[in-house]
Design an enzyme around this catalytic site. Structure first.
Site, PDB file in Angstrom:
ATOM      1  N   LYS A   1      45.981  32.254  71.148  1.00 61.04           N
ATOM      2  CA  LYS A   1      46.970  31.599  72.017  1.00 61.04           C
ATOM      3  C   LYS A   1      48.044  30.896  71.171  1.00 61.04           C
ATOM      4  O   LYS A   1      49.225  30.931  71.488  1.00 61.04           O
ATOM      5  CB  LYS A   1      46.300  30.605  72.968  1.00 61.04           C
ATOM      6  CG  LYS A   1      45.429  31.284  74.024  1.00 61.04           C
ATOM      7  CD  LYS A   1      46.231  32.280  74.865  1.00 61.04           C
ATOM      8  CE  LYS A   1      45.400  32.930  75.947  1.00 61.04           C
ATOM      9  NZ  LYS A   1      46.180  33.949  76.707  1.00 61.04           N
TER      10      LYS A   1
ATOM     11  N   TYR B   1      39.862  32.366  70.466  1.00 62.74           N
ATOM     12  CA  TYR B   1      40.731  32.351  71.660  1.00 62.74           C
ATOM     13  C   TYR B   1      41.933  31.423  71.431  1.00 62.74           C
ATOM     14  O   TYR B   1      43.070  31.791  71.672  1.00 62.74           O
ATOM     15  CB  TYR B   1      39.898  31.866  72.848  1.00 62.74           C
ATOM     16  CG  TYR B   1      40.647  31.584  74.115  1.00 62.74           C
ATOM     17  CD1 TYR B   1      40.853  30.269  74.533  1.00 62.74           C
ATOM     18  CD2 TYR B   1      41.137  32.606  74.903  1.00 62.74           C
ATOM     19  CE1 TYR B   1      41.528  29.996  75.718  1.00 62.74           C
ATOM     20  CE2 TYR B   1      41.814  32.339  76.090  1.00 62.74           C
ATOM     21  CZ  TYR B   1      42.002  31.030  76.490  1.00 62.74           C
ATOM     22  OH  TYR B   1      42.665  30.759  77.657  1.00 62.74           O
TER      23      TYR B   1
ATOM     24  N   GLN C   1      40.112  35.309  87.097  1.00 62.79           N
ATOM     25  CA  GLN C   1      40.138  34.071  87.887  1.00 62.79           C
ATOM     26  C   GLN C   1      41.560  33.708  88.308  1.00 62.79           C
ATOM     27  O   GLN C   1      41.822  33.445  89.482  1.00 62.79           O
ATOM     28  CB  GLN C   1      39.538  32.912  87.061  1.00 62.79           C
ATOM     29  CG  GLN C   1      39.449  31.610  87.854  1.00 62.79           C
ATOM     30  CD  GLN C   1      39.179  30.377  87.013  1.00 62.79           C
ATOM     31  OE1 GLN C   1      39.256  30.397  85.786  1.00 62.79           O
ATOM     32  NE2 GLN C   1      38.893  29.271  87.685  1.00 62.79           N
TER      33      GLN C   1
ATOM     34  N   GLY D   1      45.299  42.343  84.480  1.00 62.46           N
ATOM     35  CA  GLY D   1      44.189  41.389  84.549  1.00 62.46           C
ATOM     36  C   GLY D   1      44.116  40.778  85.946  1.00 62.46           C
ATOM     37  O   GLY D   1      43.785  39.616  86.116  1.00 62.46           O
TER      38      GLY D   1
ATOM     39  N   ASP E   1      43.791  46.290  86.430  1.00 66.12           N
ATOM     40  CA  ASP E   1      42.747  45.700  85.577  1.00 66.12           C
ATOM     41  C   ASP E   1      41.956  46.831  84.915  1.00 66.12           C
ATOM     42  O   ASP E   1      42.116  47.995  85.263  1.00 66.12           O
ATOM     43  CB  ASP E   1      41.814  44.772  86.392  1.00 66.12           C
ATOM     44  CG  ASP E   1      41.286  43.621  85.528  1.00 66.12           C
ATOM     45  OD1 ASP E   1      41.385  42.452  85.942  1.00 66.12           O
ATOM     46  OD2 ASP E   1      40.803  43.913  84.410  1.00 66.12           O
TER      47      ASP E   1
HETATM   48  C1  VAH Z   1      38.413  28.523  78.755  1.00 65.92           C
HETATM   49  N1  VAH Z   1      39.177  28.382  81.082  1.00 65.92           N
HETATM   50  O1  VAH Z   1      37.567  27.715  79.043  1.00 65.92           O
HETATM   51  C2  VAH Z   1      39.605  28.697  79.726  1.00 65.92           C
HETATM   52  C3  VAH Z   1      40.728  27.775  79.345  1.00 65.92           C
HETATM   53  C4  VAH Z   1      41.341  25.461  78.664  1.00 65.92           C
HETATM   54  C5  VAH Z   1      40.252  26.348  79.083  1.00 65.92           C
HETATM   55  O2  VAH Z   1      41.438  28.257  78.293  1.00 65.92           O
HETATM   56  O3  VAH Z   1      38.360  29.172  77.750  1.00 65.92           O
END
Ligand code: VAH
Length: 311
Positions: free
Chosen positions: A144, A140, A10, A6, A32
């Site tokens: 995590k 997401y 960013q 990756g 990547d």
């Molecule tokens: C997002 N930049 O916005 C990431 C990050 C805490 C934010 O996980 O999903």
């Protein structure tokens, strides 16, 4: 040798530059899924690599005799809500592949980023503790949270040296963020210079934990260089620098661009931001491996406007 998966992202891109500086280009392999950042691709060793393809990752590890992997590939919060199963598959398959390579002894060290997205609307929002209620409401955030559980499990059960940080929103100018909710804090600087106005997709009082990229990279390197027994948390470390609202950042910009204006048009990302903390207690990271941040909002604004104006 080090493999960044990756590397065009960013954080991945700036980690790549930093690791090449520290270890030398010949010891850092950037990879990547595509040639998304030609500066990263052309300034050192680069491989096209699908993080979801175990045998491809293993072949790359053996080809270059990789000992450390920074797994920076993921689908972030906003995009993840548009493609839930793709986000689950990418974020989890890639983590299991890297953890299993470590468990089987093909590599020695793993860095895997978590996020404040592991917290949900039932988490205490002010000075969120290292250990607290975690009911993430984004795919997401779910990936995590469960990823943290697996990292800790592989460390405790198989002795895998995996280390992790719950990044806040990250602000940088070298590479655009992709698909995040905190991306407004990067977009605003680009628009301030280009158009002197910005339509913000979060409401004016949405306070979120944020950090300048240089601080995030410093924390990552410091954690990975710490001796193993000082890394007491093997799920993921809370990490913080500052917190601010869109109004705060607009006022900081106005000090440099007096006629800058901001308007607010919250979209689906408002609900995501509302489920996250306003500020984070990162005392454990400060205690275990001497974390301290350097950049406040004034310094970030100066860096962003100066460097983006040159661009
Ligand atoms: C997002 N930049 O916005 C990431 C990050 C805490 C934010 O996980 O999903």
């Amino acid at each position: 040798k080090i493999l960044i998966i990756g590397a065009c992202g960013q954080i991945g891109s700036e980690l790549t530059y930093k690791l090449r500086d520290i270890h030398g280009n010949e010891n850092v392999i950037a990879s990547d899924i595509n040639y998304g950042n030609l500066d990263v691709v052309n300034s050192g060793i680069f491989e096209i690599l699908d993080a979801q393809d175990y045998s491809a990752v293993k072949i790359c590890v053996e080809k270059y005799n990789i000992k450390t992997i920074y797994l920076m590939a993921a689908m972030l919060s906003a995009t993840g809500e548009k493609f839930p199963m793709k986000a689950w598959d990418l974020n989890m398959d890639s983590l299991f592949h890297v953890l299993n390579l470590a468990k089987e002894g093909f590599i020695k060290n793993v860095f895997w980023p978590s996020s404040i997205a592991v917290f949900g609307s039932t988490t205490p929002k002010e000075n969120t503790p290292q250990y607290t209620i975690m009911e993430p409401s984004t795919v997401y955030g779910i990936t995590k949270q469960v990823g943290e559980r697996w990292c800790e499990y592989y460390h405790n059960k198989y002795g895998v040296d995996v280390r992790s940080i719950r990044y806040p929103g990250i602000i940088s100018w070298k590479t655009l963020p992709g698909g995040g909710t905190t991306d407004y804090a990067v977009d605003i600087y680009h628009k301030a210079i280009a158009d002197k106005t910005y339509e913000c997709f979060l409401s004016e009082n949405t306070e979120l934990p944020m950090m300048f990229m240089d601080d995030a990279i410093k924390a990552t390197i410091d954690l990975m260089h710490a001796d193993s027994d000082s890394v007491k948390i093997r799920s993921s470390y809370n990490l913080a620098a500052i917190s601010f609202t869109p109004t705060d950042i607009a006022n900081a910009i106005k000090k440099h661009i007096p006629d800058f204006t901001i308007s607010y048009k919250p979209d689906f990302r408002q609900e995501i931001a509302d489920s996250w903390p306003k500020s984070i207690d990162d005392s454990q990271a400060r205690q275990d491996w001497n974390w301290t941040h350097n950049f406040d909002l004034e310094a970030i604004t100066k860096e962003m406007l100066t460097n983006l104006s040159k661009e």
